[in-house]
Design a protein around this motif. Structure first.
Motif, PDB file in Angstrom:
ATOM      1  N   GLY A   1       0.458  -1.119  -0.253  1.00 38.67           N
ATOM      2  CA  GLY A   1       0.232   0.084  -0.209  1.00 38.67           C
ATOM      3  C   GLY A   1       0.434   1.199   0.258  1.00 38.67           C
ATOM      4  O   GLY A   1       0.559   2.450  -0.454  1.00 38.67           O
TER       5      GLY A   1
ATOM      6  N   THR B   1       1.162   4.061  -5.435  1.00 35.56           N
ATOM      7  CA  THR B   1       0.134   3.486  -5.621  1.00 35.56           C
ATOM      8  C   THR B   1       0.767   4.549  -6.954  1.00 35.56           C
ATOM      9  O   THR B   1       1.121   5.197  -7.480  1.00 35.56           O
TER      10      THR B   1
ATOM     11  N   SER C   1      -6.921   2.284  -2.256  1.00 33.47           N
ATOM     12  CA  SER C   1      -6.055   1.288  -1.088  1.00 33.47           C
ATOM     13  C   SER C   1      -6.495   0.338  -0.749  1.00 33.47           C
ATOM     14  O   SER C   1      -7.427  -0.229  -1.594  1.00 33.47           O
TER      15      SER C   1
END
Length: 128
Positions: free
Chosen positions: A55, A58, A74
């Motif tokens: 995470g 991105t 997310s």
């Protein structure tokens, strides 16, 4: 093979928001990069966003009518789930949205061929 199930799609007016979820089976979800794609009628499947296994990184598609700045990807590895928060929706965002697993962490994220498992898709319809 990882099984994926998307949810959260629906009908929304332009300017509205939706939050898509993608639940994954298996105990190795936290090792996988994940992607979101969409496909509108008569068009090819296109990349929307992706997120790496932790995470911490991105990616957002960079093309005309880009989702960058409006969509946020997310994940919650404790719940084996990846999310796509979609704000300021436009009629052009109408499509079936798919999540996908990139188990080998291949690049580029925008290429459908780097993903090896796909969900069944969830319909998003944005009315003007």
């Amino acid at each position: 093979q990882v099984q994926l199930v998307e949810s959260g799609g629906g009908l929304v007016q332009a300017g509205g928001s939706l939050r898509l979820s993608c639940g994954a089976s298996g105990r190795t979800f936290s090792r996988y990069d994940m992607g979101w794609f969409r496909q509108a009628p008569g068009k090819e499947r296109e990349s929307v966003a992706a997120i790496n296994w932790s995470g911490g990184s991105t990616y957002y598609a960079d093309y005309a009518d880009s989702v960058k700045g409006r969509f946020t990807v997310s994940r919650d590895n404790t719940k084996n789930t990846v999310f796509l928060q979609m704000n300021s929706l436009k009629p052009e965002d109408t499509a079936v949205y798919y999540c996908a697993v990139n188990s080998a962490q291949r690049r580029p994220y925008s290429l459908p061929n780097v993903y090896d498992s796909w969900g069944q898709g969830t319909q998003v319809t944005v009315s003007s």
